[in-house]
Design a protein around this motif. Structure first.
Motif, short mmCIF file in Angstrom:
data_model
loop_
_atom_site.label_atom_id
_atom_site.label_comp_id
_atom_site.label_asym_id
_atom_site.label_seq_id
_atom_site.Cartn_x
_atom_site.Cartn_y
_atom_site.Cartn_z
N GLU A 130 -4.97 5.76 -7.98
CA GLU A 130 -5.97 6.76 -7.66
C GLU A 130 -5.25 8.07 -7.38
O GLU A 130 -4.41 8.14 -6.48
CB GLU A 130 -6.79 6.34 -6.43
N ARG A 178 -2.40 7.42 -4.63
CA ARG A 178 -2.22 6.18 -3.88
C ARG A 178 -2.52 5.00 -4.77
O ARG A 178 -3.20 5.11 -5.80
CB ARG A 178 -3.12 6.15 -2.65
N THR A 179 -2.03 3.84 -4.33
CA THR A 179 -2.28 2.60 -5.05
C THR A 179 -1.99 1.43 -4.12
O THR A 179 -1.43 1.60 -3.03
CB THR A 179 -1.39 2.49 -6.30
N ARG A 210 -3.54 14.01 -3.49
CA ARG A 210 -3.29 12.66 -2.98
C ARG A 210 -3.16 11.72 -4.17
O ARG A 210 -3.93 11.79 -5.13
CB ARG A 210 -4.44 12.19 -2.08
N THR A 239 0.47 12.17 0.06
CA THR A 239 -0.46 13.30 0.16
C THR A 239 0.33 14.55 0.46
O THR A 239 1.44 14.49 1.00
CB THR A 239 -1.50 13.07 1.27
N HIS A 281 0.86 -1.18 0.00
CA HIS A 281 0.00 0.00 0.00
C HIS A 281 0.90 1.23 0.00
O HIS A 281 1.69 1.45 0.92
CB HIS A 281 -0.92 0.00 1.23
N TRP A 282 0.75 2.04 -1.04
CA TRP A 282 1.60 3.23 -1.22
C TRP A 282 0.72 4.46 -1.37
O TRP A 282 -0.30 4.43 -2.07
CB TRP A 282 2.47 3.04 -2.45
N GLU A 283 1.11 5.55 -0.71
CA GLU A 283 0.31 6.78 -0.77
C GLU A 283 1.20 7.98 -0.50
O GLU A 283 2.08 7.94 0.37
CB GLU A 283 -0.83 6.73 0.25
N SER A 335 -7.54 16.38 -2.84
CA SER A 335 -8.11 15.95 -1.56
C SER A 335 -8.57 17.19 -0.81
O SER A 335 -8.51 18.31 -1.33
CB SER A 335 -7.09 15.17 -0.74
#
Length: 432
Positions: free
Chosen positions: A387, A398-399, A396, A337, A333-335, A391
């Protein structure tokens, strides 16, 4: 039984001789013949044998001579010579299992045999025959036991040496195979990919100078393509250098990130460069990322580089970027922001996306790019979905990269050059 094997190790000679001395003291106290109390002479000879065994434990030959002399004295003075017999026999064992020549072992065995047979001088024939038979116990068994222990040591040492040699050979063959693979890839990159990219850069450069009366937007595209191609060539040269001589660039964490264990350091290097550009970066990295496979690890690195570049270019140095990389049940899980202004910027493809940039490449124009396309392609080829968009506080992206990717899904498909910007550590626009 491991402790028993260690008991007969050369380094533990003092331990076993100490145990032997304690057994001798126990014999004198509890097991003397017919319950008789040991005499003073018996104690003197026994203590002499005990002391010699401890003091001369590093000199088995000298200990053998002393024990043989004490045994000769015991034969002449005592009725119960058990302590001195065991001491002399054990001294022969120590010589036999030590790294001594066969001649030394033979002389020690001969000395003990002569001392044992001295008790039969002038005795009847049956007593002499009994003494000769007794040599099997007093000389033969210690000699045989020492030789067996010594042979086992040699076999164990040879097995360890063979295993080490096989391991070194296997590692050498593996290194050679990897070097051949790297050389083949480097040749293909240099002879095919770099050649075509150089040709495109050259043609774009010629067009920029030949076509003087251009729409400014077209000129900007030419500048963007030329800058991206030039940077791609530089990265290709660096990648070829890595493939040909990995040790020569071992200090550059981003280049050595091909190895999964180097991924945390490579991401840290990307964060440091973003901070040097003036933005504030907060990172929450799962330690498990160091065990990711090379494909997903490289994807995480490239996504991080591109996203942090976008923050620096479009959110401004006052923004705060927050990077999260976590591994849960094998899924990455990578994000990223940020606290930028949060509006849709020019140049961002319709359908959502983060503000994109050229990927930490100095000197590139700051107009709209196509880096988000490359990010999306990189994620989709691994079975994920990107995505990206505004935000509540900024932007943001993320994937989630699935745990298992079929080999057929990794087949490269030719992409259209110039539709995306290459991250700083990318050798060229990534095929998907």
């Amino acid at each position: 039984m491991r402790w028993l094997g260690r008991l007969f190790n050369t380094r533990d000679r003092l331990v076993r001789l100490t145990l032997l001395d304690l057994a001798g003291v126990g014999y004198l106290v509890f097991c003397t013949q017919a319950g008789r109390t040991p005499t003073v002479t018996q104690w003197i000879l026994a203590v002499g044998a005990f002391a010699a065994a401890l003091l001369l434990h590093r000199r088995p030959v000298a200990n053998m001579v002393v024990q043989a002399a004490l045994l000769a004295a015991a034969i002449a003075l005592l009725d119960d010579i058990m302590i001195n017999q065991v001491g002399a026999s054990w001294a022969l064992i120590e010589i036999t299992i030590g790294a001594y020549r066969a001649r030394t072992i033979g002389l020690a065995a001969g000395l003990l045999a002569v001392v044992d047979l001295s008790n039969t001088i002038g005795a009847p024939a049956d007593r002499v025959a009994a003494g000769v038979v007794g040599l099997a116990l007093e000389v033969g068994i210690p000699l045989l036991l020492g030789l067996v222990i010594r042979a086992n040591w040699n076999l164990a040492r040879q097995a360890q040496e063979r295993a080490a040699a096989e391991r070194r050979q296997h590692e050498s063959e593996s290194r050679a195979a990897r070097a051949d693979e790297r050389s083949a890839i480097a040749r293909e990159l240099h002879d095919v990919v770099a050649h075509h990219v150089a040709s495109m850069v050259l043609r774009v450069g010629v067009a920029r100078h030949v076509l003087t009366d251009l729409d400014p937007r077209v000129g900007e595209v030419f500048d963007d393509v030329h800058g991206t191609g030039t940077a791609a060539l530089a990265e290709l040269r660096r990648l070829v250098a890595v493939l040909r001589d990995p040790d020569g660039v071992r200090g550059d964490a981003a280049l050595t990130a091909i190895e999964p264990s180097a991924l945390p350091a490579a991401i840290g290097a990307a964060i440091d460069r973003a901070r040097q550009a003036g933005i504030t970066v907060e990172a929450d990295l799962d330690p498990a990322i160091g065990s990711l496979d090379a494909v997903r690890g490289m994807a995480v690195l490239r996504l991080t580089q591109e996203a942090l570049t976008n923050v620096a270019k479009h959110a401004g140095t006052s923004a705060v970027a927050h990077l999260v990389v976590a591994v849960r049940d094998g899924v990455v899980h990578w994000e990223v922001t940020d606290t930028g202004r949060g509006g849709v910027l020019a140049g961002v493809p319709t359908g959502g996306g983060v503000p994109t940039g050229g990927g930490l490449l100095a000197g590139l124009p700051t107009g709209g790019g196509h880096g988000v396309t490359g990010m999306r392609e990189r994620v989709e080829v691994l079975g994920g979905r990107l995505e990206a968009g505004p935000s509540a506080t900024g932007w943001r992206v993320r994937t989630a990269l699935p745990a298992v990717v079929a080999a057929s899904d990794l087949a490269p498909v030719r992409s259209v050059p110039g539709e995306r910007e290459a991250p700083s550590e990318s050798p060229a626009p990534e095929p998907v």
